[in-house]
Write a protein that holds these residues in place. Sequence first.
Motif, PDB file in Angstrom:
ATOM      1  N   ILE A 256     -11.108 -44.352  47.891  1.00  0.00           N
ATOM      2  CA  ILE A 256     -11.348 -44.087  49.483  1.00  0.00           C
ATOM      3  C   ILE A 256     -11.647 -45.059  49.435  1.00  0.00           C
ATOM      4  O   ILE A 256     -12.195 -45.729  50.506  1.00  0.00           O
ATOM      5  CB  ILE A 256     -12.074 -42.488  49.364  1.00  0.00           C
ATOM      6  CG1 ILE A 256     -11.160 -41.265  49.429  1.00  0.00           C
ATOM      7  CG2 ILE A 256     -12.206 -42.789  50.068  1.00  0.00           C
ATOM      8  CD1 ILE A 256     -11.630 -39.726  49.070  1.00  0.00           C
ATOM      9  N   ALA A 262      -5.251 -43.794  54.275  1.00  0.00           N
ATOM     10  CA  ALA A 262      -4.929 -41.752  54.257  1.00  0.00           C
ATOM     11  C   ALA A 262      -3.783 -41.843  53.923  1.00  0.00           C
ATOM     12  O   ALA A 262      -3.849 -40.797  52.493  1.00  0.00           O
ATOM     13  CB  ALA A 262      -5.452 -41.060  55.053  1.00  0.00           C
TER      14      ALA A 262
ATOM     15  N   PHE B  47      -8.776 -34.223  59.535  1.00  0.00           N
ATOM     16  CA  PHE B  47      -8.572 -32.970  58.839  1.00  0.00           C
ATOM     17  C   PHE B  47      -7.590 -33.382  58.165  1.00  0.00           C
ATOM     18  O   PHE B  47      -6.870 -33.409  57.690  1.00  0.00           O
ATOM     19  CB  PHE B  47      -9.044 -32.075  59.029  1.00  0.00           C
ATOM     20  CG  PHE B  47      -9.277 -30.592  57.693  1.00  0.00           C
ATOM     21  CD1 PHE B  47      -9.116 -30.321  56.899  1.00  0.00           C
ATOM     22  CD2 PHE B  47      -7.998 -29.995  57.788  1.00  0.00           C
ATOM     23  CE1 PHE B  47      -9.087 -29.548  55.701  1.00  0.00           C
ATOM     24  CE2 PHE B  47      -7.635 -28.997  57.808  1.00  0.00           C
ATOM     25  CZ  PHE B  47      -7.977 -29.021  55.896  1.00  0.00           C
ATOM     26  N   GLN B  80     -11.553 -42.127  57.423  1.00  0.00           N
ATOM     27  CA  GLN B  80     -10.228 -41.602  56.432  1.00  0.00           C
ATOM     28  C   GLN B  80      -9.372 -40.541  56.858  1.00  0.00           C
ATOM     29  O   GLN B  80     -10.024 -39.763  58.492  1.00  0.00           O
ATOM     30  CB  GLN B  80     -11.388 -41.199  55.545  1.00  0.00           C
ATOM     31  CG  GLN B  80     -11.904 -42.496  54.856  1.00  0.00           C
ATOM     32  CD  GLN B  80     -11.615 -42.697  54.034  1.00  0.00           C
ATOM     33  OE1 GLN B  80      -9.855 -42.618  53.659  1.00  0.00           O
ATOM     34  NE2 GLN B  80     -11.865 -44.882  53.812  1.00  0.00           N
ATOM     35  N   ASN B  81      -8.848 -40.207  56.675  1.00  0.00           N
ATOM     36  CA  ASN B  81      -7.975 -38.477  56.640  1.00  0.00           C
ATOM     37  C   ASN B  81      -6.952 -38.126  55.628  1.00  0.00           C
ATOM     38  O   ASN B  81      -7.597 -37.870  54.629  1.00  0.00           O
ATOM     39  CB  ASN B  81      -6.541 -39.338  57.438  1.00  0.00           C
ATOM     40  CG  ASN B  81      -6.473 -37.610  58.171  1.00  0.00           C
ATOM     41  OD1 ASN B  81      -5.955 -36.461  57.672  1.00  0.00           O
ATOM     42  ND2 ASN B  81      -5.307 -38.054  59.223  1.00  0.00           N
ATOM     43  N   GLN B  83      -5.640 -35.403  55.245  1.00  0.00           N
ATOM     44  CA  GLN B  83      -4.653 -34.764  54.858  1.00  0.00           C
ATOM     45  C   GLN B  83      -4.175 -33.306  54.507  1.00  0.00           C
ATOM     46  O   GLN B  83      -3.757 -32.980  53.563  1.00  0.00           O
ATOM     47  CB  GLN B  83      -3.864 -35.534  53.645  1.00  0.00           C
ATOM     48  CG  GLN B  83      -3.353 -37.069  53.399  1.00  0.00           C
ATOM     49  CD  GLN B  83      -3.123 -37.609  54.752  1.00  0.00           C
ATOM     50  OE1 GLN B  83      -1.750 -37.003  55.453  1.00  0.00           O
ATOM     51  NE2 GLN B  83      -3.583 -38.735  55.612  1.00  0.00           N
ATOM     52  N   ILE B  92     -14.127 -37.834  50.774  1.00  0.00           N
ATOM     53  CA  ILE B  92     -14.613 -38.736  51.805  1.00  0.00           C
ATOM     54  C   ILE B  92     -15.878 -37.980  53.097  1.00  0.00           C
ATOM     55  O   ILE B  92     -16.408 -39.173  52.965  1.00  0.00           O
ATOM     56  CB  ILE B  92     -12.728 -38.054  52.994  1.00  0.00           C
ATOM     57  CG1 ILE B  92     -11.900 -38.610  52.213  1.00  0.00           C
ATOM     58  CG2 ILE B  92     -13.529 -38.881  54.328  1.00  0.00           C
ATOM     59  CD1 ILE B  92     -10.205 -38.234  53.436  1.00  0.00           C
TER      60      ILE B  92
END
Lengths: 292, 334
Positions: A256, A262, B47, B80-81, B83, B92
């Motif tokens: 991260i 991602a 999310f 950021q995702n 997943q 995250i």
Amino acid sequence: MALILSVLEQGFIYTILALGVYITYKILDFPDLTVDSSFPLGAAVCAVMIKAGINPYLTLPAAFAAGGIAGLATGMIHVKFKVRDLLSGIITMTMLYSVNLHIAGGQANMPIFSSENIFTLSPFADKLGEYNKVLVIFIIMLICKFLMDLYLKTKSGYLLRAVGDNDTVVTVLAKDKGIVKITGLVIANALVALAGCVMCQDQRFFEISMGTGTIVIGLASVIIGTNVFGKLSFIKTTTSVIIGSVIYKACVAVAIWLGLAAIDMKLITGALFLVILVISNFRKAGAENDQA
Amino acid sequence: MKKLLSLMLASAMALSMLTGCGGKAGEADGETDMQVSENVKIGIAQFAPHGSLDNCVEGFKQGLAEAGYVEGKNLEIDFQNAQADMANTNQIAQSMVAENVDLICAVATPMAQAAFNAAEGKIPVIYTAVTDPVAAELANEDGSGTGNATGTSDKLAVEAQLEMIRAFQPDAKKIGILYTTSEANSVSAIEEYKSLAGGYGFEIVDSGISQPADIPMAAADLAAKVDCISNLTDNTVVSSLPVLLDAANKANIPVYGSEIEQVKNGCVATEGLDYIALGKQTGAMAARVLQGEDAKTIPYETISEYSLYINSAALQTLGMNCPDDLKDKATEAE
């Protein structure tokens, strides 16, 4: 620093879970998928009790007991109804999804932001500030580890290890190996639910989907731990599971932090998993050649 | 490792200096009249990958840009995702807190809760696409934050939607709704539908599923029992929209969407949300917080206006028309 703390927090919480997975996967050689639902089960029990105003410390034994029942269900399905190991876990996992929703009163998401929890009530809360959480988790994790070390040295613990290694030994000793398997599953899922309970208080909300993929984290921790550090004779296996869990979480954190896309996360997780398995297989093959 | 770290730090600093210069140049163009003092770094945590949520993020960036925070100029974004993985949401959120960003934008309820928890009040959290911030314990009954957080809700305009369905189908009696039992937003929306439906002479027939694989059977079963289907913002159902549309077409009944994206993809109409607009509104709120307002004191907002979107082609297939009195109001979704 904050990142390291968060890795340790997450790592130690998942260690509790990994200790459970260690019993089923490594000792019993039982691929137990109940985990994906017994983890949120512990969280659901925790959230409901905290909402009801019950002392947060009591949620720990309650979640432990609830998880034990889930393990008992999987064990009974497997041993008494002669359903294959993988399937009995899947059956319990599927049914638990509804049970978890019922426990949470039909709510898929239950926040406990405004309630006290084991961290806010901890005796070190004022003195340690940001280190409080990680210390509380560490203590709970350590208690689990020591109790497990002690248990594995008892007669029942030896039988548990025997079933995984060579179950005819158990039959020869005139013991019911079914009961031993059930015992293992009960302890394993009790630990998993306890991890779910601690996780719920750490993130301060219950979410029905929080169990998805938990088994992967548990397996990865156990495999990294036992394959990389299990060979070192001065380290207990339970200790290597702790290290494995922290390393796994550190890898995810680094991924991260490096800003890896991602969408690639799962691919990287899987690849890491594979690399460790392959390396340890090569090592094993090497060791066997040396002996020959 | 130390060398690598310092190298990375150095290049990150060099980069931020470069972008810093860019920012000043932008202001010199006189495009913005806002007082945007310095470079800011924010985290955007989404999310799950999902059309509506992607639109939220898109709109959020537009909203910030309108307020003078332009990505690549004076704004650095760590996107950021998670997943849809709960273990990822926590990590995250914590990594963004560790980076000490100036603000975290969290998209969808579980992400908002994880960010709110990780930030511990030290970093403001601006959430969006949270249907019920009060139930999620992110806001108090009066709309103010329970902590250092505010944002926007994507609560559905249930009443307006029911009114619209009545106008399209004056004789319909039963509305079918497909939802996922694990989605808190859907469960609360169903409750609202049920409590309001009677007033418009409708009966709600709901069908709960737990995973995408359940949708084909549940959709076919539901379509046979009702006069039309109305969608929620249910992530699982919306992701499988073609399956639902297929079942509805076979039964020759219309499906009403809950936001513009679904109407584009084949639903007949919606009195609903435009997630880009929602994101923009959220971006404007984030800008206020970046300029020093206390997030806790800003009440959470719902979308300021719902609009009627229609899909004429889909209506035609079913032999339906947009009612005359709604024609002026309706926009073709394309």
